[in-house]
Design an enzyme around this catalytic site. Structure first.
Site, short mmCIF file in Angstrom:
data_model
loop_
_atom_site.label_atom_id
_atom_site.label_comp_id
_atom_site.label_asym_id
_atom_site.label_seq_id
_atom_site.Cartn_x
_atom_site.Cartn_y
_atom_site.Cartn_z
N ARG A 181 -9.51 0.98 9.03
CA ARG A 181 -9.32 -0.41 9.39
C ARG A 181 -10.21 -1.17 10.21
O ARG A 181 -10.09 -2.20 10.29
CB ARG A 181 -7.81 -0.48 10.29
CG ARG A 181 -6.58 -0.79 9.25
CD ARG A 181 -5.39 -0.55 10.21
NE ARG A 181 -4.05 -1.30 10.13
CZ ARG A 181 -3.08 -0.88 9.56
NH1 ARG A 181 -3.30 0.44 9.22
NH2 ARG A 181 -2.11 -1.35 9.28
N ARG A 202 11.39 -1.02 10.93
CA ARG A 202 10.43 -0.83 11.94
C ARG A 202 10.16 -1.71 13.05
O ARG A 202 10.75 -2.94 12.61
CB ARG A 202 8.94 -0.95 11.05
CG ARG A 202 8.56 0.35 10.35
CD ARG A 202 7.60 0.22 9.58
NE ARG A 202 6.29 -0.30 10.17
CZ ARG A 202 5.10 -0.62 9.60
NH1 ARG A 202 4.95 -0.03 8.26
NH2 ARG A 202 3.98 -1.18 10.14
N LYS A 212 0.96 -1.28 -0.03
CA LYS A 212 0.04 -0.06 -0.11
C LYS A 212 0.77 1.18 -0.11
O LYS A 212 0.63 2.18 -0.66
CB LYS A 212 -0.92 0.04 1.22
CG LYS A 212 -1.90 -1.26 1.27
CD LYS A 212 -2.83 -0.91 2.34
CE LYS A 212 -2.20 -1.00 3.83
NZ LYS A 212 -1.65 -2.36 4.41
N ARG A 271 -0.59 -8.79 13.31
CA ARG A 271 -1.15 -7.63 12.49
C ARG A 271 -2.10 -8.34 11.26
O ARG A 271 -2.88 -7.85 10.82
CB ARG A 271 0.08 -7.07 11.87
CG ARG A 271 0.82 -6.15 13.15
CD ARG A 271 2.22 -5.75 12.47
NE ARG A 271 2.18 -4.80 11.06
CZ ARG A 271 3.20 -4.41 10.65
NH1 ARG A 271 4.32 -5.12 10.78
NH2 ARG A 271 3.23 -3.82 9.48
N ARG A 288 12.06 -5.85 5.04
CA ARG A 288 11.87 -4.55 4.50
C ARG A 288 12.83 -3.46 5.33
O ARG A 288 12.84 -3.76 6.51
CB ARG A 288 10.66 -4.17 4.12
CG ARG A 288 9.53 -3.89 5.40
CD ARG A 288 8.10 -3.46 4.88
NE ARG A 288 7.58 -3.42 5.87
CZ ARG A 288 6.09 -3.09 5.76
NH1 ARG A 288 5.67 -3.14 4.71
NH2 ARG A 288 5.54 -2.92 6.95
P1 AMP Z 1 0.95 0.33 9.16
O1 AMP Z 1 2.07 1.21 8.92
O2 AMP Z 1 -0.13 0.54 8.21
O3 AMP Z 1 1.25 -1.21 8.87
O4 AMP Z 1 0.43 0.61 10.75
C1 AMP Z 1 1.40 0.19 11.77
C2 AMP Z 1 0.63 -0.07 13.10
O5 AMP Z 1 -0.22 1.17 13.46
C3 AMP Z 1 -0.72 -0.99 12.95
O6 AMP Z 1 -0.26 -2.32 13.26
C4 AMP Z 1 -1.61 -0.42 13.95
O7 AMP Z 1 -0.95 -0.69 15.32
C5 AMP Z 1 -1.32 0.89 13.61
N1 AMP Z 1 -2.53 1.62 12.80
C6 AMP Z 1 -2.32 2.28 11.79
N2 AMP Z 1 -3.23 2.78 10.89
C7 AMP Z 1 -4.30 2.24 12.09
C8 AMP Z 1 -5.70 2.17 11.94
N3 AMP Z 1 -6.44 2.89 11.07
N4 AMP Z 1 -6.43 1.81 13.00
C9 AMP Z 1 -5.95 1.38 13.88
N5 AMP Z 1 -4.44 1.11 14.09
C10 AMP Z 1 -3.82 1.77 13.10
#
Ligand code: AMP
Length: 216
Positions: free
Chosen positions: A88, A161, A13, A172, A127
């Protein structure tokens, strides 16, 4: 144009959102990036979010909705946005509908990046990004031309990360299937769901997305 990129962690994404941003003059709104910035600042939201993110769970709908709502009020989002990582949950999707309706806006498309779970653990745990410019790389799939040197800016420091480790990735993925995948029928019923095969190469996925955007 308001687009959502929907897919599990590691589907690509962020990579595709950056390409769409450059090509279409849209602004990428990555809630994961916003939370990581809050963690780095050490803000109250950041401190709360870090605990949840490191477990691979989802941050509360209240916090996420407030973050996106504030961001959508900023002037740079007026020409359109790509939502990467939001919504989400069904509650977040309902809040987004309300936010957009208040502004007289509507979603143009939701693009699902379809991927098999078994490839995602390898994609995610390999990554890393340039600490200076944020360019993304991968241990197996996308190495810099010169080892240890960023292709884009020449930087020599790279970061991973803290949630890109195998145990957290499993949580996740579970959160995605349980809480985010139900959004697919929600958007399909609205007639705005488009699907692309996220298992092919990065350029091919971009081509598929561009082709879908021609249809809206
Ligand atoms: P991402 O970078 O999109 O993989 O997000 C990393 C982490 O941030 C996720 O595993 C969640 O813990 C948190 N997170 C990001 N976006 C959301 C969202 N829209 N709702 C809830 N948690 C989020």
């Amino acid at each position: 144009m308001i687009l959502i990129l929907l897919g599990p962690p590691g589907a690509g994404k962020g990579t595709q959102a950056q390409r769409l941003e450059a090509k279409h003059g849209l602004v990428q709104l990555s809630t994961g990036d916003m939370l990581r910035a809050a963690v780095a600042e050490g803000s109250e939201v950041g401190l709360k979010a870090k605990v949840v993110m490191d477990k691979g769970e989802l941050v509360s709908d209240e916090i996420m909705t407030a973050i996106i709502s504030d961001r959508l009020n900023e002037a740079d989002t007026k020409n359109g946005v790509i939502l990467d990582g939001f919504p989400r949950t069904e509650a977040q999707a309902a809040s987004l509908d309300e936010m957009l309706a208040t502004k007289g806006l509507a979603l143009n498309a939701v693009i699902e990046m379809k991927t098999d779970d078994d490839i995602l653990v390898e994609r995610i745990t390999g990554r890393y990004t340039c600490a200076n410019c944020g360019a993304g790389y991968h241990d197996s799939f996308l190495k810099p031309a010169v080892e240890g040197v960023c292709d884009k800016c020449g930087g020599t420091e790279f970061v991973r990360r803290s949630d890109d480790v195998a145990e957290t990735v499993i949580s996740r993925l579970k959160a995605y299937h349980e809480q985010t995948a139900p959004l697919l029928p929600y958007y399909r019923n609205k007639g705005i769901l488009k699907q692309v095969d996220g298992m092919t190469g990065i350029d091919d996925v971009t081509r598929q997305i561009e082709a879908e955007l021609q249809t809206i």
